[in-house]
Scaffold this motif. Structure first.
Motif, short mmCIF file in Angstrom:
data_model
loop_
_atom_site.label_atom_id
_atom_site.label_comp_id
_atom_site.label_asym_id
_atom_site.label_seq_id
_atom_site.Cartn_x
_atom_site.Cartn_y
_atom_site.Cartn_z
N LEU A 253 -3.18 13.75 -1.97
CA LEU A 253 -4.18 12.82 -1.50
C LEU A 253 -4.48 11.69 -2.48
CD1 LEU A 253 -5.97 12.37 0.97
CD2 LEU A 253 -7.80 13.52 -0.25
N SER A 254 -3.53 10.77 -2.58
CA SER A 254 -3.74 9.58 -3.40
C SER A 254 -3.40 8.35 -2.56
CB SER A 254 -2.89 9.63 -4.66
OG SER A 254 -1.54 9.51 -4.34
N GLN A 255 -4.04 7.27 -2.89
CA GLN A 255 -3.81 6.02 -2.18
C GLN A 255 -3.75 4.90 -3.20
OE1 GLN A 255 -6.65 5.23 0.90
NE2 GLN A 255 -5.93 3.16 1.24
N THR B 83 0.86 -1.19 0.00
CA THR B 83 0.00 0.00 0.00
C THR B 83 0.88 1.23 0.00
OG1 THR B 83 -0.08 0.10 2.41
CG2 THR B 83 -1.83 -1.14 1.33
N SER B 84 0.37 2.29 -0.57
CA SER B 84 1.10 3.55 -0.51
C SER B 84 0.10 4.69 -0.42
CB SER B 84 1.99 3.73 -1.74
OG SER B 84 1.21 3.82 -2.90
N VAL B 85 0.49 5.73 0.29
CA VAL B 85 -0.37 6.89 0.49
C VAL B 85 0.48 8.13 0.25
CG1 VAL B 85 -1.76 8.18 2.15
CG2 VAL B 85 -1.77 5.69 2.19
N THR B 86 -0.04 9.07 -0.52
CA THR B 86 0.61 10.35 -0.74
C THR B 86 -0.27 11.42 -0.14
OG1 THR B 86 1.51 9.52 -2.81
CG2 THR B 86 1.59 11.89 -2.48
#
Length: 123
Positions: free
Chosen positions: A91-93, A84-87
């Motif tokens: 605001l992106s996942q 998983t990655s979150v920016t």
């Protein structure tokens, strides 16, 4: 595998995984990997307990145990999720799901690499 070899592999495996040698999951994964490799190779208990078990087999048992450990710990934390990655800035996942065959393919590759050590059944 002999107790000496098992202890050495457990210490090396625990170090590579960054866990303690008393971690029940790593102990169980090593035990399962050794049993599966012995079954695949068709070796007798006497052959398998020999102190001169080839280092190539020892390394493959450790790789298999690491794979089992990764699968078990990954499934316990995030079932089916590979990464998983979150920016936060924009605001992106992103979630990548592990296919059911990915671990099986890795396990099969390990076993395939050990085919030359496999005992042939008597005809």
């Amino acid at each position: 595998m002999s107790d000496t070899i098992t202890s050495a592999l457990l210490a090396d495996l625990a170090e590579r995984l960054g866990v303690d040698t008393t971690d029940a999951l790593v102990v169980n994964c090593l035990s399962d990997a050794a049993a599966e490799m012995q079954l695949y190779l068709g070796w007798t208990d006497d052959e398998w307990a020999d102190e001169t078990l080839p280092s190539a087999i020892q390394r493959k048992v450790m790789q298999l145990a690491a794979l089992y450990y990764q699968r078990a710990s990954q499934e316990a934390e995030n079932p089916g999720v590979a990464s998983t990655s979150v920016t936060e800035d924009k605001l992106s996942q992103s979630v990548t799901y592990r296919s059911a065959d990915s671990y099986a393919a890795q396990e099969e590759a390990i076993f395939r690499s050990m085919a030359r050590y496999r005992r042939r059944a008597a005809l």
